[in-house]
Scaffold this motif. Structure first.
Motif, mmCIF file in Angstrom:
data_model
loop_
_atom_site.group_PDB
_atom_site.id
_atom_site.type_symbol
_atom_site.label_atom_id
_atom_site.label_comp_id
_atom_site.label_asym_id
_atom_site.label_seq_id
_atom_site.Cartn_x
_atom_site.Cartn_y
_atom_site.Cartn_z
ATOM 1 N N SER A 1 -34.244 34.267 -33.830
ATOM 2 C CA SER A 1 -35.592 34.039 -34.336
ATOM 3 C C SER A 1 -35.497 33.256 -35.637
ATOM 4 O O SER A 1 -34.472 33.318 -36.336
ATOM 5 N N TYR A 2 -36.563 32.542 -35.959
ATOM 6 C CA TYR A 2 -36.566 31.665 -37.122
ATOM 7 C C TYR A 2 -37.894 31.768 -37.864
ATOM 8 O O TYR A 2 -38.941 32.024 -37.266
ATOM 9 N N ALA A 3 -37.813 31.509 -39.147
ATOM 10 C CA ALA A 3 -39.032 31.345 -39.921
ATOM 11 C C ALA A 3 -39.712 30.051 -39.489
ATOM 12 O O ALA A 3 -39.045 29.074 -39.111
ATOM 13 N N ALA A 4 -41.011 30.035 -39.551
ATOM 14 C CA ALA A 4 -41.763 28.849 -39.150
ATOM 15 C C ALA A 4 -41.358 27.627 -39.961
ATOM 16 O O ALA A 4 -41.363 26.498 -39.471
ATOM 17 N N SER A 5 -40.983 27.855 -41.205
ATOM 18 C CA SER A 5 -40.641 26.744 -42.104
ATOM 19 C C SER A 5 -39.353 26.025 -41.710
ATOM 20 O O SER A 5 -39.126 24.888 -42.137
ATOM 21 N N VAL A 6 -38.510 26.671 -40.911
ATOM 22 C CA VAL A 6 -37.237 26.045 -40.522
ATOM 23 C C VAL A 6 -37.118 25.857 -39.019
ATOM 24 O O VAL A 6 -36.143 25.264 -38.546
ATOM 25 N N GLU A 7 -38.079 26.363 -38.270
ATOM 26 C CA GLU A 7 -38.040 26.257 -36.806
ATOM 27 C C GLU A 7 -37.877 24.800 -36.395
ATOM 28 O O GLU A 7 -38.585 23.917 -36.888
ATOM 29 N N GLY A 8 -36.925 24.547 -35.501
ATOM 30 C CA GLY A 8 -36.676 23.190 -35.042
ATOM 31 C C GLY A 8 -35.710 22.408 -35.901
ATOM 32 O O GLY A 8 -35.216 21.353 -35.490
ATOM 33 N N ARG A 9 -35.426 22.896 -37.092
ATOM 34 C CA ARG A 9 -34.479 22.208 -37.988
ATOM 35 C C ARG A 9 -33.201 22.996 -38.191
ATOM 36 O O ARG A 9 -32.188 22.428 -38.607
ATOM 37 N N CYS A 10 -33.241 24.283 -37.932
ATOM 38 C CA CYS A 10 -32.083 25.144 -38.154
ATOM 39 C C CYS A 10 -31.665 25.840 -36.867
ATOM 40 O O CYS A 10 -32.515 26.149 -36.021
ATOM 41 N N THR A 11 -30.390 26.083 -36.771
ATOM 42 C CA THR A 11 -29.850 26.813 -35.629
ATOM 43 C C THR A 11 -28.863 27.856 -36.133
ATOM 44 O O THR A 11 -27.921 27.526 -36.857
ATOM 45 N N ILE A 12 -29.107 29.099 -35.744
ATOM 46 C CA ILE A 12 -28.186 30.176 -36.097
ATOM 47 C C ILE A 12 -27.291 30.464 -34.894
ATOM 48 O O ILE A 12 -27.742 30.429 -33.741
ATOM 49 N N SER A 13 -26.039 30.710 -35.156
ATOM 50 C CA SER A 13 -25.087 31.032 -34.094
ATOM 51 C C SER A 13 -24.032 31.966 -34.651
ATOM 52 O O SER A 13 -23.945 32.151 -35.867
ATOM 53 N N ARG A 14 -23.253 32.546 -33.764
ATOM 54 C CA ARG A 14 -22.202 33.448 -34.215
ATOM 55 C C ARG A 14 -21.003 33.354 -33.286
ATOM 56 O O ARG A 14 -21.131 33.008 -32.108
ATOM 57 N N ASP A 15 -19.857 33.690 -33.849
ATOM 58 C CA ASP A 15 -18.618 33.778 -33.094
ATOM 59 C C ASP A 15 -18.013 35.134 -33.406
ATOM 60 O O ASP A 15 -17.392 35.314 -34.460
ATOM 61 N N ASN A 16 -18.220 36.070 -32.525
ATOM 62 C CA ASN A 16 -17.760 37.435 -32.798
ATOM 63 C C ASN A 16 -16.233 37.530 -32.832
ATOM 64 O O ASN A 16 -15.692 38.418 -33.501
ATOM 65 N N ALA A 17 -15.565 36.639 -32.145
ATOM 66 C CA ALA A 17 -14.098 36.650 -32.186
ATOM 67 C C ALA A 17 -13.587 36.259 -33.566
ATOM 68 O O ALA A 17 -12.478 36.643 -33.957
ATOM 69 N N LYS A 18 -14.389 35.495 -34.302
ATOM 70 C CA LYS A 18 -14.004 35.057 -35.641
ATOM 71 C C LYS A 18 -14.751 35.809 -36.733
ATOM 72 O O LYS A 18 -14.623 35.470 -37.914
#
Length: 127
Positions: A59-76
């Motif tokens: 989920s994203y704040a409206a102010s950053v939606e479309g410009r930001c991408t959050i991701s994760r690497d649980n192995a790291k």
């Protein structure tokens, strides 16, 4: 216990990009939801983005939606925030946070559900 360290901040021109990284210690990282928040000078800390423990929900704040991408690497034990098309109003200290939000009464966009916070990394966007 989870210890969080952010990196990747810096100074960029408007329109540029940055990728923030949050490295976590602790074997239970993969069980935690992760969030990014930011705080600009003179303003309250605000939600930026959230990712569930298995990356199934974001989920994203409206102010950053479309410009930001959050991701994760649980192995790291790492979570990322890719920020594109940066604006001067994105200037802030960015914090990552970890929390067990399963069954929580708090939505991921609020501070209350997160138990662990990093020290922050500065992002400065100039015009």
């Amino acid at each position: 216990q989870v210890h969080l360290v952010e990196s990747g901040g810096g100074s960029v021109r408007a329109g540029g990009s940055l990728r923030l990284t949050c490295e976590a210690s602790g074997r239970t990282f993969s069980t935690y939801d992760m969030g990014w928040f930011r705080q600009a000078p003179g303003k309250e800390r605000e939600f930026v983005a959230h990712i569930s423990w298995n990356a199934g929900v974001t989920s994203y704040a409206a102010s950053v939606e479309g410009r930001c991408t959050i991701s994760r690497d649980n192995a790291k034990n790492t979570v990322y925030l890719q920020m594109n098309s940066l604006k001067t109003e994105d200037t802030a200290v960015y914090y990552c946070a970890a929390g067990d939000l399963s069954g929580s009464d708090y939505p991921p966009s609020t501070f209350n559900g997160y138990d662990y916070w990093g020290q922050g990394t500065q992002v400065t966007v100039s015009s």
